[in-house]
Design a protein around this motif. Structure first.
Motif, PDB file in Angstrom:
ATOM      1  N   ALA A 182      -1.020   9.335  23.214  1.00  0.00           N
ATOM      2  CA  ALA A 182       0.094  10.223  23.545  1.00  0.00           C
ATOM      3  C   ALA A 182       1.371   9.501  23.135  1.00  0.00           C
ATOM      4  CB  ALA A 182       0.111  10.523  25.038  1.00  0.00           C
ATOM      5  N   ALA A 183       2.185  10.172  22.319  1.00  0.00           N
ATOM      6  CA  ALA A 183       3.366   9.503  21.774  1.00  0.00           C
ATOM      7  C   ALA A 183       4.563  10.444  21.779  1.00  0.00           C
ATOM      8  CB  ALA A 183       3.072   9.037  20.345  1.00  0.00           C
ATOM      9  N   ALA A 184       5.715   9.862  21.517  1.00  0.00           N
ATOM     10  CA  ALA A 184       6.954  10.636  21.420  1.00  0.00           C
ATOM     11  C   ALA A 184       6.824  11.681  20.315  1.00  0.00           C
ATOM     12  CB  ALA A 184       8.116   9.698  21.124  1.00  0.00           C
ATOM     13  N   THR A 185       7.660  12.702  20.381  1.00  0.00           N
ATOM     14  CA  THR A 185       7.587  13.847  19.471  1.00  0.00           C
ATOM     15  C   THR A 185       7.522  13.448  18.003  1.00  0.00           C
ATOM     16  OG1 THR A 185       8.804  15.173  21.077  1.00  0.00           O
ATOM     17  CG2 THR A 185       8.729  16.006  18.819  1.00  0.00           C
ATOM     18  N   GLN A 186       8.368  12.510  17.562  1.00  0.00           N
ATOM     19  CA  GLN A 186       8.394  12.162  16.134  1.00  0.00           C
ATOM     20  C   GLN A 186       7.094  11.496  15.671  1.00  0.00           C
ATOM     21  OE1 GLN A 186      10.454  10.846  18.457  1.00  0.00           O
ATOM     22  NE2 GLN A 186      11.222   8.855  17.850  1.00  0.00           N
ATOM     23  N   PHE A 187       6.249  11.032  16.601  1.00  0.00           N
ATOM     24  CA  PHE A 187       4.984  10.384  16.246  1.00  0.00           C
ATOM     25  C   PHE A 187       3.763  11.260  16.532  1.00  0.00           C
ATOM     26  CE2 PHE A 187       7.972   6.951  17.165  1.00  0.00           C
ATOM     27  CZ  PHE A 187       7.890   6.231  15.991  1.00  0.00           C
ATOM     28  N   ARG A 188       3.965  12.509  16.920  1.00  0.00           N
ATOM     29  CA  ARG A 188       2.830  13.354  17.335  1.00  0.00           C
ATOM     30  C   ARG A 188       1.802  13.554  16.224  1.00  0.00           C
ATOM     31  NH1 ARG A 188       6.862  17.647  17.804  1.00  0.00           N
ATOM     32  NH2 ARG A 188       6.916  18.688  15.784  1.00  0.00           N
ATOM     33  N   ASP A 189       2.240  13.543  14.965  1.00  0.00           N
ATOM     34  CA  ASP A 189       1.290  13.718  13.858  1.00  0.00           C
ATOM     35  C   ASP A 189       0.551  12.426  13.524  1.00  0.00           C
ATOM     36  OD1 ASP A 189       2.019  16.379  13.656  1.00  0.00           O
ATOM     37  OD2 ASP A 189       3.541  15.994  12.119  1.00  0.00           O
ATOM     38  N   GLU A 190       0.917  11.337  14.156  1.00  0.00           N
ATOM     39  CA  GLU A 190       0.303  10.029  13.883  1.00  0.00           C
ATOM     40  C   GLU A 190      -0.821   9.692  14.868  1.00  0.00           C
ATOM     41  OE1 GLU A 190       1.492   8.160  11.202  1.00  0.00           O
ATOM     42  OE2 GLU A 190       2.711   9.964  10.860  1.00  0.00           O
TER      43      GLU A 190
ATOM     44  N   ILE B 107       0.852  -1.185   0.000  1.00  0.00           N
ATOM     45  CA  ILE B 107       0.000   0.000   0.000  1.00  0.00           C
ATOM     46  C   ILE B 107       0.891   1.240   0.000  1.00  0.00           C
ATOM     47  CG2 ILE B 107      -1.742   1.286   1.297  1.00  0.00           C
ATOM     48  CD1 ILE B 107      -2.533  -1.463   2.554  1.00  0.00           C
ATOM     49  N   LYS B 108       0.702   2.117  -0.975  1.00  0.00           N
ATOM     50  CA  LYS B 108       1.457   3.370  -1.047  1.00  0.00           C
ATOM     51  C   LYS B 108       0.923   4.344   0.004  1.00  0.00           C
ATOM     52  CE  LYS B 108       3.755   3.107  -5.206  1.00  0.00           C
ATOM     53  NZ  LYS B 108       5.137   2.826  -5.022  1.00  0.00           N
ATOM     54  N   VAL B 109       1.843   4.957   0.740  1.00  0.00           N
ATOM     55  CA  VAL B 109       1.503   5.962   1.742  1.00  0.00           C
ATOM     56  C   VAL B 109       2.203   7.253   1.327  1.00  0.00           C
ATOM     57  CG1 VAL B 109       1.571   6.570   4.181  1.00  0.00           C
ATOM     58  CG2 VAL B 109       1.358   4.159   3.507  1.00  0.00           C
ATOM     59  N   PRO B 110       1.445   8.273   0.902  1.00  0.00           N
ATOM     60  CA  PRO B 110       2.049   9.482   0.348  1.00  0.00           C
ATOM     61  C   PRO B 110       2.588  10.450   1.396  1.00  0.00           C
ATOM     62  CG  PRO B 110      -0.317   9.686   0.298  1.00  0.00           C
ATOM     63  CD  PRO B 110      -0.012   8.310   0.843  1.00  0.00           C
ATOM     64  N   LYS B 111       3.472   9.965   2.240  1.00  0.00           N
ATOM     65  CA  LYS B 111       4.142  10.830   3.217  1.00  0.00           C
ATOM     66  C   LYS B 111       5.410  10.124   3.683  1.00  0.00           C
ATOM     67  CE  LYS B 111       1.421   9.283   7.212  1.00  0.00           C
ATOM     68  NZ  LYS B 111       0.575   9.721   8.313  1.00  0.00           N
ATOM     69  N   ARG B 112       6.179  10.842   4.483  1.00  0.00           N
ATOM     70  CA  ARG B 112       7.429  10.293   4.995  1.00  0.00           C
ATOM     71  C   ARG B 112       7.169   9.551   6.309  1.00  0.00           C
ATOM     72  NH1 ARG B 112      11.834  12.000   2.576  1.00  0.00           N
ATOM     73  NH2 ARG B 112      13.169  11.922   4.401  1.00  0.00           N
TER      74      ARG B 112
ATOM     75  N   ALA C 248       2.293  -5.095  15.402  1.00  0.00           N
ATOM     76  CA  ALA C 248       2.099  -4.394  14.129  1.00  0.00           C
ATOM     77  C   ALA C 248       1.071  -3.286  14.306  1.00  0.00           C
ATOM     78  CB  ALA C 248       1.621  -5.373  13.053  1.00  0.00           C
ATOM     79  N   GLY C 249       1.225  -2.237  13.525  1.00  0.00           N
ATOM     80  CA  GLY C 249       0.205  -1.209  13.471  1.00  0.00           C
ATOM     81  C   GLY C 249      -1.058  -1.789  12.854  1.00  0.00           C
ATOM     82  N   LEU C 250      -2.211  -1.307  13.287  1.00  0.00           N
ATOM     83  CA  LEU C 250      -3.493  -1.768  12.746  1.00  0.00           C
ATOM     84  C   LEU C 250      -4.051  -0.679  11.842  1.00  0.00           C
ATOM     85  CD1 LEU C 250      -5.065  -3.246  16.003  1.00  0.00           C
ATOM     86  CD2 LEU C 250      -3.823  -4.465  14.206  1.00  0.00           C
TER      87      LEU C 250
END
Length: 137
Positions: A78-86, A4-9, A104-106
């Motif tokens: 609530a997550a670490a800074t690098q995951f805040r947008d997730e 699955i293509k995910v259009p982000k970094r 795994a992520g769901l």
């Protein structure tokens, strides 16, 4: 496995060594790979250079089906800074049919996935790397 293509970094790019590069190459080819001990037959995930059961270093790469059952799940708010947008995001403990247990992520409406539901792994292709995730089978 579906890719699955995910259009982000990626929020955090996985590091691969010469050894774990085989796992990454498997994902690129649509395969979920891990190691199996040639001495005792134990499967390991994450892939390992030595068997945690018998300590043999006679390990081989093998492809797994990616099919399994959701053992448990949670949603992270609530997550670490690098995951805040997730956030929020859901993760699960998955028992693959070969006997390997992994996290795994769901995806695909994770709130409707319940414990003991059949799932399958998929590959998420981000702009800068690959991850695997689970969705309803």
């Amino acid at each position: 496995m579906d890719i699955i293509k995910v259009p982000k970094r990626l929020p955090l790019v996985p590091e691969y060594s010469g050894f774990t590069g085989t796992f990454r190459q498997g994902l690129e080819a649509g395969k979920f790979m891990t190691t199996a001990c040639a001495s005792c037959g134990a499967l390991t995930f994450p892939p390992k250079q030595h068997c945690p059961d018998c300590w043999s270093d006679d390990m081989n790469w093998t492809e797994l089906s990616g099919q399994g059952i959701l053992y448990a799940r949670t949603t992270i708010h609530a997550a670490a800074t690098q995951f805040r947008d997730e956030v929020p995001f859901s993760v699960g403990i998955v028992d693959l049919e070969e006997g390997v247990r992994l996290v795994a992520g769901l995806i695909d409406d994770p709130d409707r996935i319940k414990n003991d539901d059949a799932i399958r792994l998929v590959i998420l292709s981000y702009e800068d790397g690959l991850l695997f995730a689970a969705r309803p089978a």
